[in-house]
Design a protein around this motif. Sequence first.
Motif, PDB file in Angstrom:
ATOM      1  N   GLY A   1       0.814  -1.197   0.000  1.00  0.00           N
ATOM      2  CA  GLY A   1       0.000   0.000   0.000  1.00  0.00           C
ATOM      3  C   GLY A   1       0.851   1.251   0.000  1.00  0.00           C
ATOM      4  O   GLY A   1       2.080   1.192   0.063  1.00  0.00           O
ATOM      5  N   THR A   2       0.179   2.385  -0.069  1.00  0.00           N
ATOM      6  CA  THR A   2       0.828   3.697  -0.056  1.00  0.00           C
ATOM      7  C   THR A   2       0.508   4.372   1.266  1.00  0.00           C
ATOM      8  O   THR A   2      -0.647   4.374   1.705  1.00  0.00           O
ATOM      9  N   VAL A   3       1.524   4.952   1.896  1.00  0.00           N
ATOM     10  CA  VAL A   3       1.337   5.606   3.185  1.00  0.00           C
ATOM     11  C   VAL A   3       0.502   6.862   2.992  1.00  0.00           C
ATOM     12  O   VAL A   3       0.829   7.721   2.175  1.00  0.00           O
ATOM     13  N   VAL A   4      -0.608   6.953   3.759  1.00  0.00           N
ATOM     14  CA  VAL A   4      -1.476   8.119   3.713  1.00  0.00           C
ATOM     15  C   VAL A   4      -1.136   9.055   4.865  1.00  0.00           C
ATOM     16  O   VAL A   4      -1.080  10.267   4.692  1.00  0.00           O
ATOM     17  N   SER A   5      -0.892   8.477   6.042  1.00  0.00           N
ATOM     18  CA  SER A   5      -0.498   9.295   7.190  1.00  0.00           C
ATOM     19  C   SER A   5       0.362   8.469   8.138  1.00  0.00           C
ATOM     20  O   SER A   5       0.249   7.248   8.197  1.00  0.00           O
ATOM     21  N   VAL A   6       1.226   9.174   8.854  1.00  0.00           N
ATOM     22  CA  VAL A   6       2.115   8.546   9.831  1.00  0.00           C
ATOM     23  C   VAL A   6       1.847   9.187  11.185  1.00  0.00           C
ATOM     24  O   VAL A   6       1.870  10.409  11.309  1.00  0.00           O
TER      25      VAL A   6
END
Length: 122
Positions: free
Chosen positions: A77-82
């Motif tokens: 997946g792609t990181v949306v928020s950390v």
Amino acid sequence: MMEMLANLPILMGAPEGAAASGGSGQMMTTFVTFGLVILIFYFLIIRPQNKKQKDAKRMLEALKKGDRVVSIGGIRGTVVSVKDQTVVLKVDDNTKLEFTKSAISTVVEQGKEEASSSKKDA
């Protein structure tokens, strides 16, 4: 015959003079052997494991929005928020999953934000 069997341990033992002088040599050989075993364990097992842990910690600290990652379960997946302890991944158009940071195994591709900033620096 019985006397010979009773004296067998004495007959098989080292002579008294050799035992007194060879004891310290045997002790030193034992310490050197244990030292070598400890060094081998350190360089073949402990040191590489510590390096791998440091690399994983650096990777997790460097996670940012836009990075493509793979979880330990194989989800890409792609990181949306950390956040402090978690990462939200976008795995499909309408699907977002929240993972603990330690569940991220690898970063496949750095985010586009870093790639564009590195082009500007060059």
